[in-house]
Design an enzyme around this catalytic site. Structure first.
Site, PDB file in Angstrom:
ATOM      1  N   SER A   1     -13.068  37.865  21.473  1.00 55.69           N
ATOM      2  CA  SER A   1     -13.699  39.114  21.039  1.00 55.69           C
ATOM      3  C   SER A   1     -14.788  38.814  20.030  1.00 55.69           C
ATOM      4  O   SER A   1     -14.880  37.710  19.503  1.00 55.69           O
ATOM      5  CB  SER A   1     -12.662  40.048  20.431  1.00 55.69           C
ATOM      6  OG  SER A   1     -12.503  39.714  19.066  1.00 55.69           O
ATOM      7  N   LYS A   2     -15.592  39.835  19.760  1.00 57.43           N
ATOM      8  CA  LYS A   2     -16.741  39.584  18.902  1.00 57.43           C
ATOM      9  C   LYS A   2     -16.346  39.176  17.483  1.00 57.43           C
ATOM     10  O   LYS A   2     -17.119  38.550  16.788  1.00 57.43           O
ATOM     11  CB  LYS A   2     -17.677  40.791  18.896  1.00 57.43           C
ATOM     12  CG  LYS A   2     -17.118  42.024  18.267  1.00 57.43           C
ATOM     13  CD  LYS A   2     -18.191  43.100  18.245  1.00 57.43           C
ATOM     14  CE  LYS A   2     -17.696  44.324  17.515  1.00 57.43           C
ATOM     15  NZ  LYS A   2     -18.632  45.426  17.567  1.00 57.43           N
ATOM     16  N   ARG A   3     -15.133  39.522  17.080  1.00 54.57           N
ATOM     17  CA  ARG A   3     -14.737  39.157  15.709  1.00 54.57           C
ATOM     18  C   ARG A   3     -14.154  37.745  15.621  1.00 54.57           C
ATOM     19  O   ARG A   3     -14.055  37.179  14.544  1.00 54.57           O
ATOM     20  CB  ARG A   3     -13.732  40.153  15.152  1.00 54.57           C
ATOM     21  CG  ARG A   3     -14.325  41.505  15.093  1.00 54.57           C
ATOM     22  CD  ARG A   3     -13.860  42.359  13.951  1.00 54.57           C
ATOM     23  NE  ARG A   3     -14.703  43.540  13.944  1.00 54.57           N
ATOM     24  CZ  ARG A   3     -15.707  43.732  13.123  1.00 54.57           C
ATOM     25  NH1 ARG A   3     -15.975  42.844  12.191  1.00 54.57           N
ATOM     26  NH2 ARG A   3     -16.445  44.819  13.204  1.00 54.57           N
TER      27      ARG A   3
END
Ligand code: GLU
Length: 509
Positions: free
Chosen positions: A264-266
Site C-alpha cells: 500500500s502507499k503507506r
C-alpha cells in the site's frame, strides 16, 4: 485478430499519485502494445468528481515521461478516438444508459440516500451485514420495476433525482476467459445491481469504462487483479449492448516485502523504500517519496517493475525497455501475487550504475561536483567510484576523499589494523613513493610489491594503513588507482598528516 489491431489502454482515475503497482500495469500495457505492433492509450477516468485530486493527472504524465513509456494516444497527445478524459466525454454515456433502459437491461431507481441507509441498517439488525441492491431486494425498493409507469414518468418529468442501475439477471453463470487466469465463472446471484449512471448526470466507472473501451476499439483490457470482481458485470454490459467483448487480463497484486498483504502507499516510507515513481507532496504537506528523487535510474525502476509478475523464461535479468518490449507476453505473467523486494530493486540500480559510462555519470553530477574540478578529474572519479555505488550521489559522498583530504580516520580500522610497527613501515613505503618518477597505478603497484617482498610482508600489513592514511577509510576502489589519481605530492602529504593524526587517535583511545 491481426497483430496490428492490438489496442490497449491504461485508465487511471486521478484520485492521487500513481503507485508503483499502477506504473506496472501501465508498463505491461505498453510492453504488450509494443510487442504486438499495437497502440498504447492513456485514458483518464475522472467520472467520480468527489475523488478528483488536483495535480494527479500531471503526475501520471510526468511519471510516464520519466519511465519512457509514452502513450501513442491520450490527453495532450491526441489520437483518433478522443477526447481521452472521461469528463470531456460526458454526453456520450447517457445514450448508452438509455439503450440499456430501453432494452430492459437497466432501470431507474429513485431511492434516496436516507432510504438506502435505512435499508442497510435494518438488514444489519436482522443479521445481514452486507445488504445489496439486487434481484431480490430491488422488489421492495422505489424503482421503475416496482412503481407504476405513470409515477415513474412523473418523477422523471419533475426532475426527481434518480440513478440508473443494472438489472442483474438471476442465477446465470457469466463466463469469460482471462488471458492470465483462464476461465472465470461467476453466478449472477453473487452480483448486485450496480449503479451505471448517477444522479449528478455522470456515468459510474463501470458504464464509462466499457463504453470507452468499446468506442476506443480496445482489444485487450489489461488491469490489476482488484478489477476482477467487476469483470463479470463488464462482460454482461458488452453483451447487453450487443458489442464484442475485449479480451481480459487481470494482473497479479503487488505484495509487501514483509508479509502477504497488498503493497500500500503507506508501506513504502514506513519500511524505507519508495512506493511511488516520483515524489508526491500532499495538500497537508505530507511527502511520499519517489524513486526518481531517491536517485534510481528509470531504466532500473522499469526493469525491476517488469519482473514483478513476469519473467522471460530465461536467466537474463537485465533488460532495456526495448528488450522488454521484444520479450514480453501475457503467457509469462504469473497468477500469484508478486512480492516486492527492495534489496533486489537496489541490485537492479547497482547494475545500471555499473554499466553507465563515467562520462554520463559525470554529466549527471555536474551540479554536485566542486566547480574547480576539471572535466577529466570528474570522469576519473566516476570511473573509480561507480563499481561500489548504488546511486550517482554515492560517487561524491563515498568518494569525497578523491576531492579533498580525509576529514577523519576510521576508528575500527585503526583498532584492528594499526600495529606498533605500522608507522615505521608506512614511513619506509613513503620513502619509496618519493623515488617513483612516473606516478602511474602500475608503477606504484610494482614498487609496492617489491617493497613487500624485500620485507617479507603480507599485502595487508601496509596496504590497509596506506589506504587509511590517504582516504580515511578501510575500503574503496583500487588503492594504486587512487594514489595515481591524487598524485605523488598529495599522497605524500596525506601520509605525513595521517601519521600524526592516527597516532593521536591511537594515544587518546
Ligand atoms: N479507472 C480504473 C482505475 O482507476 C480503471 C480500471 C480498468 O482498467 O478498467 O484503475
Amino acid at each position: 485478430m491481426s497483430k496490428d489491431n492490438v489496442r490497449v489502454r491504461f485508465a487511471p482515475s486521478p484520485t492521487g499519485p500513481l503507485h508503483m503497482g499502477g506504473v506496472r500495469t501501465a508498463l505491461y500495457n505498453y510492453l504488450f502494445a509494443k510487442n504486438n505492433n499495437g497502440t498504447f492509450i492513456l485514458r483518464i477516468e475522472d467520472t467520480d468528481q468527489t475523488r478528483f485530486v488536483e495535480g494527479a493527472q500531471d503526475y501520471i504524465i510526468n511519471a510516464f515521461n520519466w519511465c519512457g513509456i509514452t502513450p501513442d494516444e491520450g490527453p495532450g497527445i491526441g489520437g483518433a478516438y478522443g477526447p481521452y478524459i472521461q469528463s470531456e466525454r460526458k454526453d456520450i454515456y447517457q445514450e448508452y444508459a438509455q439503450k440499456l433502459i430501453n432494452s430492459e437491461k437497466a432501470y431507474y431507481a429513485f431511492d434516496t440516500a436516507e432510504e438506502l441507509t435505512k435499508m442497510r441498517d435494518e438488514a444489519k439488525k436482522m443479521g445481514m451485514p452486507n445488504w445489496q441492491y439486487n434481484g431480490v431486494s430491488r422488489l421492495s425498493m422505489r424503482n421503475s420495476l416496482t412503481l407504476p409507469k405513470s409515477e415513474v414518468d412523473e418523477l422523471i418529468a419533475s426532475q426527481t433525482p434518480y440513478v440508473i442501475r443494472m438489472k442483474m439477471p438471476r442465477n446465470e453463470d457469466v463466463r469469460f476467459e482471462d488471458e492470465i487466469r483462464g476461465w472465470v465463472v461467476v453466478n449472477t446471484n453473487n452480483l448486485d445491481d450496480k449503479v451505471l449512471f448517477k444522479s449528478d448526470g455522470m456515468p459510474t466507472y463501470h458504464l464509462a469504462n466499457i463504453v470507452d473501451d468499446h468506442m476506443m476499439k480496445i482489444s485487450h483490457v489489461i488491469r490489476g487483479e482488484e478489477w476482477l470482481p467487476s469483470a463479470p458485470l463488464h462482460v454482461l454490459l458488452y453483451d447487453a449492448l450487443g458489442w464484442d467483448r475485449p479480451k481480459f487480463a487481470h494482473l497479479p497484486l503487488l505484495l509487501r516485502p514483509d508479509g502477504n498483504g497488498k503493497l500500500s502507499k503507506r508501506d513504502g516510507d514506513r519500511l524505507g523504500f519508495p512506493v511511488f515513481p516520483l515524489d508526491w507532496l500532499t495538500k497537508d504537506n505530507e511527502l511520499f517519496s519517489g524513486y526518481k528523487e531517491k536517485g534510481y535510474f528509470p531504466e532500473a525502476f522499469i526493469n525491476m517493475l517488469a519482473f514483478l509478475g513476469w519473467n522471460p523464461g530465461t536467466q537474463q535479468e537485465l533488460f532495456s525497455l526495448e528488450e522488454l518490449s521484444d520479450a514480453f507476453g501475457l503467457d509469462r505473467v504469473s497468477k500469484g501475487g508478486a512480492k516486492f523486494d527492495p534489496e533486489k530493486t537496489k541490485w537492479f540500480q547497482q547494475q545500471y550504475i555499473r554499466s553507465s559510462s563515467a562520462d554520463s555519470l559525470a554529466d549527471m553530477l555536474k551540479d554536485s561536483f566542486p566547480e574547480n574540478l576539471g572535466h577529466q578529474e570528474r570522469i576519473t572519479i566516476c570511473e573509480l567510484m561507480k563499481e561500489r555505488a548504488t546511486f550517482a550521489a554515492d560517487i561524491i559522498k563515498d568518494g569525497a576523499y578523491l576531492i579533498q583530504k580525509p576529514k577523519g580516520y576510521d576508528q575500527k580500522v585503526i583498532s584492528k589494523k594499526w600495529k606498533a610497527q605500522t608507522p615505521l613501515l608506512v614511513q619506509e613505503w613513503q620513502n619509496i613513493i618519493e623515488g617513483i618518477d612516473e606516478f602511474s597505478a602500475s608503477n606504484i603497484e610494482a614498487k609496492f610489491k617489491s617493497f613487500l617482498e624485500e620485507k617479507s610482508l603480507g599485502f595487508g600489513a601496509v596496504l590497509l594503513p596506506f589506504r587509511l592514511l590517504v582516504t580515511g577509510v578501510g575500503a574503496g576502489p583500487g588503492m594504486f588507482d587512487i594514489a595515481a589519481f591524487l598524485g605523488k605530492e598529495e599522497v605524500l602529504n596525506r601520509i605525513s598528516t595521517g601519521l600524526i593524526e592516527v597516532e593521536k587517535i591511537k594515544n587518546e583511545a
